[in-house]
Design an enzyme around this catalytic site. Structure first.
Site, mmCIF file in Angstrom:
data_model
loop_
_atom_site.group_PDB
_atom_site.id
_atom_site.type_symbol
_atom_site.label_atom_id
_atom_site.label_comp_id
_atom_site.label_asym_id
_atom_site.label_seq_id
_atom_site.Cartn_x
_atom_site.Cartn_y
_atom_site.Cartn_z
ATOM 1 N N SER A 24 0.831 -1.208 0.000
ATOM 2 C CA SER A 24 0.000 0.000 0.000
ATOM 3 C C SER A 24 0.861 1.250 0.000
ATOM 4 O O SER A 24 2.093 1.178 0.074
ATOM 5 C CB SER A 24 -0.891 0.009 1.253
ATOM 6 O OG SER A 24 -0.087 0.238 2.409
ATOM 7 N N LYS A 29 7.815 1.012 -0.010
ATOM 8 C CA LYS A 29 8.189 0.396 -1.284
ATOM 9 C C LYS A 29 9.357 1.133 -1.942
ATOM 10 O O LYS A 29 10.349 0.516 -2.333
ATOM 11 C CB LYS A 29 7.003 0.389 -2.256
ATOM 12 C CG LYS A 29 5.784 -0.352 -1.802
ATOM 13 C CD LYS A 29 4.669 -0.291 -2.816
ATOM 14 C CE LYS A 29 4.245 1.117 -3.186
ATOM 15 N NZ LYS A 29 3.769 1.932 -2.057
ATOM 16 N N GLU A 96 6.842 3.234 -9.138
ATOM 17 C CA GLU A 96 5.440 3.552 -9.469
ATOM 18 C C GLU A 96 4.997 2.792 -10.713
ATOM 19 O O GLU A 96 4.378 3.339 -11.633
ATOM 20 C CB GLU A 96 5.258 5.068 -9.660
ATOM 21 C CG GLU A 96 5.663 5.905 -8.456
ATOM 22 C CD GLU A 96 4.744 5.718 -7.250
ATOM 23 O OE1 GLU A 96 3.740 4.980 -7.331
ATOM 24 O OE2 GLU A 96 5.026 6.324 -6.207
ATOM 25 N N ALA A 97 5.299 1.499 -10.733
ATOM 26 C CA ALA A 97 5.029 0.670 -11.912
ATOM 27 C C ALA A 97 3.549 0.607 -12.260
ATOM 28 O O ALA A 97 3.193 0.408 -13.418
ATOM 29 C CB ALA A 97 5.568 -0.743 -11.679
ATOM 30 N N LEU A 174 -2.874 11.278 -8.103
ATOM 31 C CA LEU A 174 -1.629 11.459 -7.364
ATOM 32 C C LEU A 174 -1.920 12.222 -6.083
ATOM 33 O O LEU A 174 -2.633 13.221 -6.096
ATOM 34 C CB LEU A 174 -0.602 12.225 -8.209
ATOM 35 C CG LEU A 174 -0.041 11.496 -9.427
ATOM 36 C CD1 LEU A 174 0.869 12.410 -10.203
ATOM 37 C CD2 LEU A 174 0.687 10.231 -9.026
#
Length: 198
Positions: A24, A29, A96-97, A174
């Site tokens: 999340s 990440k 941010e794949a 975003l």
């Protein structure tokens, strides 16, 4: 780093791989992606880093984590550009794949088949709790998947959902703490019942 033909041959000899870091928002990440990429740089490997051109939240070019750790990157418009610009690297990092087009899984596969270590970070689920963009396909073909968790802001349990706290049903929005908060499954579902329009 200058291209080293011997290192390139060694890279192909050992084969490539795909690693995925998912979870999340606010789960760390990007911080983990940056950590792995910096270790590659310390090892004097050729590292290329990419992010979607649309992600300008913290910096136009650099990848920046929520706690301000950063690393320079190349913003690109589509996945095919990554294949073009990253094919001579030893490590390719992609942040941010989930915002990339559906070509990204095949791009990652082609890079790995060339002997490149591909490290991908992104949201595995959107704000509705559904699989996000090309992430599921990349996770399916990856050698390793690391799922990281944030902390639920309601109850303190491990959070795996990005709960949108503003009224906006656009799939891609975003935002940071003013728009999202991490929640566990229970608090995510309770929130949806209380605020069915969000």
């Amino acid at each position: 780093m200058l291209f080293n033909e011997d290192v390139f041959k060694r890279r192909n000899e050992y084969g490539g791989s795909i690693e995925v870091i998912c979870g999340s928002m606010f789960s760390g990440k990007t911080e983990e992606l940056i950590r792995r990429l910096k270790r590659g740089q310390i090892a004097r490997l050729s590292v290329e880093i990419f992010k979607p051109k649309t992600d300008t939240r913290y910096d136009e070019t650099a990848i920046v984590s929520h706690n301000a750790t950063s690393i320079p990157s190349t913003p690109v418009e589509n996945a095919s550009t990554i294949l073009l610009l990253g094919s001579m690297a030893q490590i390719v990092g992609i942040d941010e794949a989930q915002f990339f087009d559906d070509e990204l899984p095949e791009v990652c596969n082609k890079l790995a088949n060339k002997g490149i270590r591909v490290i991908v970070a992104g949201l595995d689920m959107d704000y509705t709790g559904k699989p996000f963009g090309p992430m599921p396909a990349i996770m399916a073909m990856a050698e390793s998947v690391t799922k990281v968790h944030a902390v639920c802001v309601i109850c303190g349990q491990p959070a795996l959902y990005s709960y949108r706290i503003i009224e906006n049903d656009t799939k891609i929005l975003l935002g940071e703490k003013e728009s999202y908060e991490p929640r566990c499954r229970r608090c995510f579902l309770l929130g949806k019942k209380v605020n069915p329009d969000t």
